[in-house]
Write an enzyme that holds these catalytic residues in place. Structure first.
Site, short mmCIF file in Angstrom:
data_model
loop_
_atom_site.label_atom_id
_atom_site.label_comp_id
_atom_site.label_asym_id
_atom_site.label_seq_id
_atom_site.Cartn_x
_atom_site.Cartn_y
_atom_site.Cartn_z
N LYS A 64 -10.60 -1.10 10.24
CA LYS A 64 -10.76 -2.29 9.39
C LYS A 64 -11.10 -3.52 10.24
O LYS A 64 -11.20 -4.62 9.74
CB LYS A 64 -9.49 -2.53 8.59
CG LYS A 64 -9.24 -1.42 7.54
CD LYS A 64 -7.99 -1.71 6.72
CE LYS A 64 -7.41 -0.49 6.07
NZ LYS A 64 -8.04 -0.15 4.80
N GLN B 98 -4.60 -5.44 6.74
CA GLN B 98 -5.62 -6.32 6.13
C GLN B 98 -5.68 -7.71 6.74
O GLN B 98 -6.43 -8.54 6.26
CB GLN B 98 -5.33 -6.47 4.61
CG GLN B 98 -5.47 -5.18 3.84
CD GLN B 98 -6.90 -4.69 3.74
OE1 GLN B 98 -7.86 -5.45 3.94
NE2 GLN B 98 -7.07 -3.41 3.45
N CYS C 35 -4.69 2.35 -3.93
CA CYS C 35 -3.46 2.88 -3.29
C CYS C 35 -2.27 1.94 -3.47
O CYS C 35 -1.43 1.81 -2.57
CB CYS C 35 -3.66 3.16 -1.81
SG CYS C 35 -4.80 4.49 -1.51
N ASP D 69 3.00 -4.69 8.03
CA ASP D 69 1.78 -3.91 7.86
C ASP D 69 0.62 -4.90 7.90
O ASP D 69 0.38 -5.64 6.94
CB ASP D 69 1.84 -3.16 6.51
CG ASP D 69 0.51 -2.52 6.13
OD1 ASP D 69 -0.47 -2.70 6.87
OD2 ASP D 69 0.46 -1.86 5.09
N HIS E 209 0.87 -1.18 0.00
CA HIS E 209 0.00 0.00 0.00
C HIS E 209 0.91 1.23 0.00
O HIS E 209 2.00 1.19 0.57
CB HIS E 209 -0.84 -0.05 1.28
CG HIS E 209 -1.94 0.95 1.37
ND1 HIS E 209 -1.72 2.26 1.72
CD2 HIS E 209 -3.27 0.83 1.17
CE1 HIS E 209 -2.88 2.90 1.75
NE2 HIS E 209 -3.84 2.06 1.41
C1 LIG Z 1 -2.35 -2.87 3.44
C2 LIG Z 1 -2.70 -1.52 3.94
N1 LIG Z 1 -1.78 -0.76 4.52
C3 LIG Z 1 -2.07 0.45 5.01
C4 LIG Z 1 -3.32 0.99 4.91
C5 LIG Z 1 -3.58 2.37 5.44
O1 LIG Z 1 -4.46 2.32 6.50
P1 LIG Z 1 -5.02 3.67 7.16
O2 LIG Z 1 -5.54 4.49 6.01
O3 LIG Z 1 -6.09 3.19 8.08
O4 LIG Z 1 -3.89 4.33 7.85
C6 LIG Z 1 -4.32 0.24 4.30
C7 LIG Z 1 -5.68 0.81 4.15
O5 LIG Z 1 -6.28 0.80 3.12
C8 LIG Z 1 -4.00 -1.04 3.81
O6 LIG Z 1 -4.94 -1.79 3.21
#
Ligand SMILES: Cc1ncc(COP(=O)(O)O)c(C=O)c1O
Lengths: 144, 411
Positions: free
Chosen positions: B231, B208, B369, B205, B128
């Site tokens: 999430k 998900q 993203c 990270d 992401h």
């Molecule tokens: C794999 C991953 N990393 C990071 C994020 C970023 O999360 P947040 O926008 O809640 O900080 C997301 C959210 O879409 C994600 O799916």
């Protein structure tokens, strides 16, 4: 002579005949397929109006008497159909009128959400750009 | 477990989610955008109003009654998160505003001290943007190098050249546990094992993953693990950074302000203990308290049932999608969570998303993203349907009909 308002009324009337969303979108998709596509030479970065998800290319030609001709294209067919409706309303009109136009038909036919910037389909930015072209065309006209 | 049990269970679960009982464009809402954010159970929604109606107060500083209740509830969420992740050290659980914030905290508070010119940071092609850009900012400042683990056609890590990507120069490996765009569950244990051998730190990270399966930070042995409450049935604006105590102790504070200090004087300031050292300012108190209710909800679910049901949703969707002419599914690993990303030949994802929305179905379209990943597959984006425990097989079947109808209209 036909005005921007006349053309908007025509479209509103056409859409009044549809009873459900499917007919409405089928029509928009058909329009998208029929839209005369922009000349390949204008399908460039500087004709590109950026929406995050679908792209729109727009080209304007300034004719005699401050009139503007538009051609456009999009990579998404629904966006292209909507683009074709906007072009139908503004193409060949006087620059001054384009710049001052209020495209209420989008709202009246129930497609307002497509104009919201969050929809990120480039349509709202395209209309803004068309108005800028309208203004440019109007300014190029020698004052009477 | 048979279908009947599953249907009964889904109906029961749906009662907890008031938002699902509505119509969109005249059709019952079908929410398949769960990877973007999950819906919230009533218990989470109620704990937010309860906080404001009954004990709103700033935490940690007050001696009065309300401040004590608020502090107690706030800190009890920390205990719940610690239990949830499998650590018994509360100092290892830092509240942030989300995954993005957690990664930035590490990139700045750990990275500034430990990354020097010529050092390497290893990420993967399916990250992401939140797990790319903070490292780019750091790398630019420090003249460091970002290396990238490539992705195969199936949407899995290609680890065949891992030996070349990892070296003594690698200072941190920052990778995601589950791909948000494709649903792939990544073999983090392999990466962690090899990274340890070169002495690199490891950040996972987990944005998900935590909603789909259990995670134990001690058994996976990472240095940092990040996720977002929103999430995982919780509110927005709350996230977690788990960090190993000795690594967190070695880091300088990232932001200065109230709460993170021990003493402040113009001669010099001393910092508070973990975890408060990294929690400057008044936090999202009601969000963190409500997050406690979200964890209660998540842990009350039968894990085997969750796995069974989510797999059934994914398999049903995958099967019908494959029958559509011109269909291409992106992310075909055998190790996947309930996420399916796809494109139909000659049809723009935006058009499909628009027509599905007309039929009450919320999916996500676009690059999710993950632009480098989209570039890898040479596509502008996909349509992504992501399923949650409160989705039913019936909904997947309605989605199938709606998608077939949309494709027919667009052809
Ligand atoms: C794999 C991953 N990393 C990071 C994020 C970023 O999360 P947040 O926008 O809640 O900080 C997301 C959210 O879409 C994600 O799916």
């Amino acid at each position: 002579m036909e005005t921007i308002e006349d053309r908007q009324k025509e479209i509103i009337q056409e859409f009044g005949m549809f009873d459900d969303w499917m007919q409405k979108y089928e029509y928009i998709i058909e329009l998208g397929k029929d839209l005369p596509v922009i000349e390949q030479e204008f399908k460039t970065e500087d004709h590109l109006i950026k929406g995050c998800q679908s792209k729109v290319w727009l080209h304007a030609d300034f004719g005699a008497d401050g009139m503007v001709r538009f051609t456009a294209d999009s990579d998404a067919i629904i966006t292209k159909g909507l683009v074709s409706l906007v072009i139908r309303v503004l193409d060949g009109m006087n620059g001054q009128d384009i710049a001052q136009s209020d495209l209420h038909f989008v709202n009246d036919i129930g497609l307002t959400s497509h104009l919201s910037p969050t929809r990120s389909n480039g349509l709202a930015s395209m209309i803004k750009q068309m108005k800028i072209y309208g203004m440019l065309a109007a300014n190029q006209q020698p004052q009477p | 477990m048979d279908d009947v049990v599953s249907i009964g269970a889904v109906e029961k679960i749906r009662k907890h989610f008031p938002i699902l009982q509505q119509e969109v464009n005249g059709k019952p809402l079908i929410y398949f955008d769960n990877a973007a954010t999950s819906q919230k159970p009533l218990s989470v929604i109620e704990s937010i109003t309860e906080y404001y109606q009954e004990y709103n107060s700033n935490i940690h500083r007050g001696v009065h009654h309300l401040a004590n209740i608020a502090t107690g509830k706030f800190e009890s969420t920390r205990q719940k998160v610690a239990d949830f992740l499998g650590t018994d050290d509360l100092g290892e659980i830092i509240f942030t505003s989300g995954t993005t914030d957690s990664i930035n905290l590490v990139a700045q508070a750990w990275g500034r001290l430990n990354i020097h010119s010529g050092d390497e940071i290893l990420v993967s092609e399916l990250e992401h943007h939140s797990n790319i850009v903070p490292w780019q900012i750091l790398a630019q400042e420090k003249n460091a190098i970002i290396k990238v683990i490539p992705v195969t056609d199936k949407g899995e890590w290609d680890l065949s050249n891992l030996e070349e990507l990892l070296s003594e120069r690698t200072k941190i490996v920052a990778v995601n546990h589950v791909s948000n765009a494709l649903g792939t569950i990544n073999p983090i244990e392999i990466i962690i094992n090899r990274s340890r051998q070169v002495g690199a730190k490891i950040l996972i990270d987990g944005a998900q993953s935590v909603v789909h399966f259990e995670v134990n930070v001690k058994s996976i042995d990472c240095d940092f693990y990040c996720f977002s409450a929103h999430k995982l049935y919780g509110p927005t604006g709350v996230g977690v950074l788990y960090g190993k105590r000795e690594v967190l102790e070695s880091m300088a504070p990232y932001r200065g302000g109230g709460e993170m200090i021990k003493t402040v004087s113009f001669k010099g300031t001393t910092y508070n203990e973990l975890p408060h050292k990294f929690e400057a300012g008044t936090p999202n108190i009601e969000g963190i308290i409500a997050f406690g209710s979200a964890i209660d909800f998540a842990t009350s679910l039968d894990k085997d049932w969750v796995q069974f049901h989510e797999k059934q949703l994914l398999d049903t969707a995958t099967t019908f999608l494959q029958e559509i002419e011109g269909m291409k599914i992106y992310g075909t690993s055998a190790q996947k969570v309930s996420v399916v990303s796809f494109l139909v030949d000659g049809i723009h994802p935006y058009d499909l998303g628009t027509l599905l929305d007309q039929q009450g179905i919320a999916v996500r379209t676009g690059h999710h993203c993950t632009q480098p990943l989209m570039e890898r597959f040479k596509i502008p984006g996909t349509v992504r349907a992501s399923f949650a425990i409160y989705n039913s097989i019936e909904e997947v079947n309605i989605f199938a009909d709606a998608l077939r109808k949309s494709v027919k209209m667009l052809r």
